[in-house]
Design an enzyme around this catalytic site. Structure first.
Site, PDB file in Angstrom:
ATOM      1  N   HIS A  47       0.743  -1.218   0.059  1.00 12.21           N
ATOM      2  CA  HIS A  47      -0.077   0.115   0.074  1.00 12.21           C
ATOM      3  C   HIS A  47       0.766   1.248   0.034  1.00 12.21           C
ATOM      4  CE1 HIS A  47      -3.533  -2.265   0.614  1.00 12.21           C
ATOM      5  NE2 HIS A  47      -3.042  -2.720   1.521  1.00 12.21           N
ATOM      6  N   ARG A  72       6.838  -5.587   3.554  1.00 16.42           N
ATOM      7  CA  ARG A  72       5.559  -6.364   2.870  1.00 16.42           C
ATOM      8  C   ARG A  72       5.567  -6.251   1.395  1.00 16.42           C
ATOM      9  NH1 ARG A  72      -0.375  -5.539   5.029  1.00 16.42           N
ATOM     10  NH2 ARG A  72      -0.085  -3.121   4.396  1.00 16.42           N
ATOM     11  N   ASP A  86      17.577  -9.738  -1.700  1.00 18.19           N
ATOM     12  CA  ASP A  86      18.710  -9.460  -2.343  1.00 18.19           C
ATOM     13  C   ASP A  86      19.287  -7.955  -2.139  1.00 18.19           C
ATOM     14  OD1 ASP A  86      18.864 -11.954  -3.587  1.00 18.19           O
ATOM     15  OD2 ASP A  86      18.762 -11.005  -5.664  1.00 18.19           O
ATOM     16  N   GLU A 152      -5.581 -12.979   6.374  1.00 18.13           N
ATOM     17  CA  GLU A 152      -6.435 -11.952   6.106  1.00 18.13           C
ATOM     18  C   GLU A 152      -7.636 -11.879   5.252  1.00 18.13           C
ATOM     19  OE1 GLU A 152      -4.117  -8.627   4.917  1.00 18.13           O
ATOM     20  OE2 GLU A 152      -3.037  -9.554   3.434  1.00 18.13           O
ATOM     21  N   ASP A 178      -8.500  -6.522   6.692  1.00 22.81           N
ATOM     22  CA  ASP A 178      -8.798  -7.219   5.642  1.00 22.81           C
ATOM     23  C   ASP A 178      -9.795  -8.408   5.884  1.00 22.81           C
ATOM     24  OD1 ASP A 178      -7.623  -5.726   3.161  1.00 22.81           O
ATOM     25  OD2 ASP A 178      -5.874  -6.337   4.192  1.00 22.81           O
TER      26      ASP A 178
END
Length: 262
Positions: A47, A72, A86, A152, A178
């Site tokens: 988000h 996230r 990485d 969620e 959610d």
């Protein structure tokens, strides 16, 4: 430079940790939050507004602090997960994990062979100090990578026991907002049906011996949620904390000048 994942070790030791979300993609804001003393920051690419370049700058900003950088990712895309690790993420938070098959694919993307199938380039990536510690990183990256699956949706809760049982999943992170939307009660995180789903996900994680994480629900205190067996709680974000501080100062100004205006 490459450093051990202290957060993952603390969770293995049964410790409780506290952190914040970060959505603004500002290295300076991230650095301020790191020096404030959060145990971890979850940089949100689901988000939030960042990209790989801003993410790298945020990792650099946290490197001088004791705060662990988690990300996230926006989806289950293995290429995005690989690039994030990485670049130097200590772990990834994966949104909307609904089945054990999805969890197994995520584990494959996060770990090097033979346990997983993550593509390996330890001689060139930032996570290994651009190769300065390539051998050490190749030997220990699996040990230090933290894999967090978010439950969620109603489907995810129904499959939570199987998801939590997947080897390589370190934590089940319950997403109550959610989940409330998936159950048909968007925003009603304390609705009895939503609470029952949350409790089912909690029980599945505990049964599998996996750590529990979440955000705070309305009217539930930090003390209460830790007492329920959660180890990781992430509250607020750089944007909400900035907004709250601004609103508090503006309110104080208006109160101080109210007599003049009267």
């Amino acid at each position: 430079m490459y450093r051990p994942n202290i957060l993952k070790q603390r969770l293995k030791n049964g410790e409780k940790v506290f952190g914040s979300w970060n959505v603004l993609a500002s290295a300076f804001a991230t650095e301020v939050m790191g020096y404030a003393g959060f145990d971890f920051i979850i940089i949100d690419h689901e988000h939030g507004v960042g990209d790989m370049t801003t993410l790298g700058h945020q990792f650099q900003a946290l490197s001088g602090t004791g705060t662990t950088a988690l990300v996230r990712v926006p989806s289950h895309d293995s290429a995005y997960i690989r690039r994030t690790l990485d670049l130097g993420a200590a772990g990834v938070v994966i949104p909307s994990v609904n089945t054990a098959a999805e969890a197994r694919a995520i584990v494959q993307a996060c770990y090097y062979p033979t346990f997983g199938s993550r593509g390996a380039a330890p001689g060139t990536i930032r996570a290994s100090g651009f190769g300065a510690e390539a051998g050490l990183y190749a030997r220990t990256a699996n040990e230090h990578t933290l894999v967090i699956c978010q439950i969620e949706t109603v489907e995810g809760v129904n499959n939570a026991a199987e998801i939590a049982a997947v080897d390589g999943v370190d934590m089940i992170f319950v997403g109550p907002y959610d989940l409330s939307a998936s159950a048909g009660f968007m925003g009603e995180m304390n609705h009895p049906e939503v609470v029952a789903l949350i409790e089912k996900a909690e029980a599945a994680a505990k049964q599998a011996g996996k750590s529990l994480g979440s955000i705070l629900r309305p009217s539930v205190s930090l003390k209460e949620v830790y007492e329920r067996g959660y180890q990781m709680i992430s509250t607020g974000s750089d944007s909400t904390r900035l907004r709250a501080a601004c609103l508090a100062d503006i309110a104080a100004f208006r109160q101080a000048t109210a007599a003049d205006a009267a």
